[in-house]
Design an enzyme around this catalytic site. Structure first.
Site, PDB file in Angstrom:
ATOM      1  N   VAL A  62      -7.549  33.000 -35.676  1.00 26.50           N
ATOM      2  CA  VAL A  62      -8.120  33.024 -37.026  1.00 26.50           C
ATOM      3  C   VAL A  62      -7.200  33.790 -37.973  1.00 26.50           C
ATOM      4  CG1 VAL A  62     -10.055  33.788 -38.457  1.00 26.50           C
ATOM      5  CG2 VAL A  62     -10.500  32.745 -36.236  1.00 26.50           C
ATOM      6  N   CYS A  63      -6.639  34.891 -37.497  1.00 31.77           N
ATOM      7  CA  CYS A  63      -5.708  35.671 -38.319  1.00 31.77           C
ATOM      8  C   CYS A  63      -4.477  34.846 -38.670  1.00 31.77           C
ATOM      9  CB  CYS A  63      -5.294  36.946 -37.592  1.00 31.77           C
ATOM     10  SG  CYS A  63      -6.654  38.062 -37.185  1.00 31.77           S
TER      11      CYS A  63
END
Length: 218
Positions: A46-47
């Site tokens: 997600v990062c």
């Protein structure tokens, strides 16, 4: 968000190494708008999508005169290795912004970006998905905080940035769901007489118990 850093507060006088050299955060924020954003760690998927999208949106931030500054509790070396993954996700958008290294958590704490519920392998708390918008006066104008399970929406970041920048130039506020180019609300503190001087283009009055004056500004 907890902690002591609140809207209107001055950016702390802190500094750290980054992927683009040593940065004094308050100096970095001077003379323009700045977005400081944190992420829980390097390499989580997600990062990677978030920092890739920030890189892809960089032309939009540049149009608005905004500088970007990333942050996590990993090292500069970790960041530099991870950038290769980020740029693989968005191959047409190189990472042109610095990412601060904060392994001792001092900056993360000072900027009120810590997530007490997320820990690394050693049990130390990680940074949250926080995002701060800093004004040209080096003061906090807006904060957004997302949980680790939810990636940020950078269209919304642009929307609130447009609102903040307009409100810094005019005595206005933006209504619910406002988008750039739509009418804004003239501040109730501005009399009709003063509004004629400030908004010569005129306005439309919405008939409510307390009149709502709508106009367009650039």
């Amino acid at each position: 968000m907890g902690g002591g850093w609140a809207l209107g507060d001055l950016v702390p006088d802190i500094q750290a190494d980054s992927t683009m050299g040593h940065i004094k955060v308050r100096d970095y924020c001077k003379d323009g708008w700045t977005i400081i954003f944190s992420h829980p760690g390097d390499y989580p998927p997600v990062c990677t999508t978030e920092l890739g999208k920030i890189a892809a949106y960089n032309p939009e931030f540049e149009k608005r005169g905004v500088k970007l500054l990333g942050l996590s509790t990993d090292t500069v070396e970790d960041h530099q290795g991870w950038i290769k993954d980020i740029e693989s996700y968005t191959p047409d958008a190189p990472v042109l912004y610095p990412i601060l290294a904060d392994p001792d958590r001092k900056i993360t704490v000072a900027l009120n970006m810590m997530d007490p519920d997320e820990k690394d392998a050693n049990g130390k708390p990680l940074a949250s998905r926080a995002l701060h918008i800093i004004g040209p006066d080096c003061r906090l104008k807006l904060s957004l905080l997302y949980p680790g399970t939810t990636g940020r929406n950078f269209d919304e970041v642009l929307r609130v940035l447009d609102s903040l920048q307009l409100a810094s130039k005019h005595k206005i506020a933006t209504p619910a769901n406002w988008q750039k180019g739509e009418p804004v609300v003239i501040s109730p503190s501005v009399s009709d007489e003063k509004a004629k001087q400030m908004f010569p283009q005129g306005w439309e009055t919405v008939n409510l118990p307390k009149a709502l004056r709508m106009t367009f500004v650039d």
